[in-house]
Design an enzyme around this catalytic site. Structure first.
Site, short mmCIF file in Angstrom:
data_model
loop_
_atom_site.label_atom_id
_atom_site.label_comp_id
_atom_site.label_asym_id
_atom_site.label_seq_id
_atom_site.Cartn_x
_atom_site.Cartn_y
_atom_site.Cartn_z
N SER A 47 -3.64 -6.68 9.75
CA SER A 47 -2.32 -6.32 10.30
C SER A 47 -1.38 -7.52 10.31
O SER A 47 -1.76 -8.63 10.72
CB SER A 47 -2.53 -5.82 11.73
OG SER A 47 -1.31 -5.40 12.28
N GLY A 48 -0.14 -7.32 9.84
CA GLY A 48 0.92 -8.32 10.00
C GLY A 48 0.77 -9.59 9.19
O GLY A 48 1.40 -10.60 9.52
N SER A 77 -2.61 -1.66 11.17
CA SER A 77 -2.40 -0.67 12.23
C SER A 77 -2.55 0.76 11.70
O SER A 77 -2.73 1.69 12.48
CB SER A 77 -1.02 -0.88 12.87
OG SER A 77 -0.04 -0.93 11.86
N ASP A 78 -2.49 0.94 10.38
CA ASP A 78 -2.64 2.28 9.80
C ASP A 78 -4.08 2.63 9.45
O ASP A 78 -4.33 3.65 8.79
CB ASP A 78 -1.78 2.40 8.53
CG ASP A 78 -0.30 2.26 8.84
OD1 ASP A 78 0.18 2.97 9.74
OD2 ASP A 78 0.37 1.43 8.20
N HIS A 97 -0.42 2.57 1.24
CA HIS A 97 0.71 3.02 2.06
C HIS A 97 1.84 2.01 1.87
O HIS A 97 1.63 0.81 2.01
CB HIS A 97 0.28 3.06 3.52
CG HIS A 97 1.41 3.35 4.47
ND1 HIS A 97 2.26 4.41 4.28
CD2 HIS A 97 1.84 2.72 5.60
CE1 HIS A 97 3.17 4.42 5.26
NE2 HIS A 97 2.94 3.39 6.06
N HIS A 99 6.42 1.48 2.15
CA HIS A 99 7.71 2.04 2.57
C HIS A 99 8.70 1.85 1.42
O HIS A 99 9.82 1.42 1.62
CB HIS A 99 8.22 1.36 3.84
CG HIS A 99 7.46 1.75 5.07
ND1 HIS A 99 7.97 1.62 6.34
CD2 HIS A 99 6.23 2.28 5.24
CE1 HIS A 99 7.07 2.04 7.23
NE2 HIS A 99 6.00 2.44 6.58
N ASP A 122 3.62 14.36 -15.89
CA ASP A 122 2.52 13.58 -16.46
C ASP A 122 1.52 13.20 -15.37
O ASP A 122 0.35 12.91 -15.67
CB ASP A 122 3.05 12.28 -17.07
CG ASP A 122 3.65 12.50 -18.46
OD1 ASP A 122 3.30 13.51 -19.10
OD2 ASP A 122 4.45 11.65 -18.89
N HIS A 171 8.67 9.15 7.89
CA HIS A 171 7.95 7.88 7.82
C HIS A 171 8.00 7.33 6.40
O HIS A 171 8.99 6.69 6.04
CB HIS A 171 6.52 8.11 8.36
CG HIS A 171 5.68 6.88 8.43
ND1 HIS A 171 4.40 6.91 8.95
CD2 HIS A 171 5.89 5.62 8.04
CE1 HIS A 171 3.88 5.69 8.88
NE2 HIS A 171 4.77 4.89 8.32
N TYR A 229 -3.96 12.30 -24.31
CA TYR A 229 -3.00 11.18 -24.23
C TYR A 229 -3.77 9.85 -24.22
O TYR A 229 -4.83 9.76 -23.61
CB TYR A 229 -2.17 11.32 -22.96
CG TYR A 229 -1.24 10.16 -22.72
CD1 TYR A 229 0.03 10.13 -23.30
CD2 TYR A 229 -1.65 9.08 -21.94
CE1 TYR A 229 0.86 9.06 -23.10
CE2 TYR A 229 -0.82 8.02 -21.73
CZ TYR A 229 0.45 8.00 -22.30
OH TYR A 229 1.28 6.94 -22.10
ZN LIG Z 1 4.24 2.93 7.61
#
Ligand SMILES: [Zn+2]
Length: 232
Positions: A47-48, A77-78, A97, A99, A122, A171, A229
């Site tokens: 975290s962080g 934290s996730d 994850h 943003h 695709d 979110h 492909y």
């Molecule tokens: Zn988030």
């Protein structure tokens, strides 16, 4: 002493480095985890911690109940969201994850991303789904676990490896794949699709979705048993 989880942590470390490299997050935003199904353990970003400060040994290794088996830092934290998805979906080897801007724009508008073109088809043969907005009660309970539950609810009648991405309403996106590397790849693909869809809708508010025949053609030539492909 060498860590028994070195290889898993390296996979997770490399995948995390892709987040800033692909422009998918600033500062400490975002996180990627890698899952070892045989041993039932996950390596995740602490975290962080900024990506350029992140060392392989900073990665935190946990079992699927959330018990730390190696590492001195607090996990992302996730983490509870990641663990719930691994516990529920067989075959997932990595989760990312971010943003990232355009995908988060759609998530904040609480809109699925329409399937407008072949770039999208695709990679997945439907809209990028968007979860329901979390209830006040759920936010007050275990927020990160509830985020995972929102995703699972949205995927009740979906195949996670066919649709390896979701927008969490209000979110941001979560993506996944057979490996951590594939999960970040899907995060980058999602951002590109989100940007193109934004431009399409801006140019024409009534833009039509891609016809089903083209969706099938593009999805199936890259996926499934008759894929052709790329190189063998
Ligand atoms: Zn988030």
């Amino acid at each position: 002493m060498a860590s028994p989880y070195r290889e898993l942590k390296e996979k997770a470390w490399h995948a995390n480095q892709e987040i800033p490299r692909r422009g998918l997050a600033i500062y400490t935003f975002g996180n990627v985890s890698a899952f070892d199904a045989e041993r039932g353990v996950v390596a995740i970003k602490p975290s962080g911690v900024a990506y350029d400060q992140l060392g392989v040994d900073d990665l935190v290794v946990l079992d699927l109940s959330g018990k730390v088996v190696e590492g001195n830092l607090r996990p992302s934290s996730d983490t509870a969201t990641h663990l719930l998805l691994y516990r529920t979906w067989p075959g997932i080897g990595g989760i990312a994850h971010t943003h990232s801007t355009y995908a988060t724009g759609w998530a904040q508008a609480r809109l699925p991303i329409p399937l407008y073109g072949t770039t999208h088809a695709d990679h997945l043969a439907e809209e990028v789904p968007c979860t329901a907005v979390m209830s006040d009660d759920a936010v007050e309970r275990d927020y990160e676990l509830e985020t995972g539950k929102q995703i699972l609810e949205c995927f009740e009648s979906r195949e996670p490896l066919h649709t390896p991405m979701v927008l969490v309403a209000g979110h941001a996106p979560f993506t996944w794949g057979e490996s951590a590397e594939k999960a970040v790849y899907n995060a980058a693909v999602l951002e590109e699709i989100a940007k193109m869809a934004f431009l399409t809708r801006t140019l024409d508010r009534a833009a039509a979705p891609l016809p089903a025949s083209l969706v099938r053609k593009h999805f199936q030539r890259k996926h499934g048993k008759n894929a052709y492909y790329g190189q063998k």
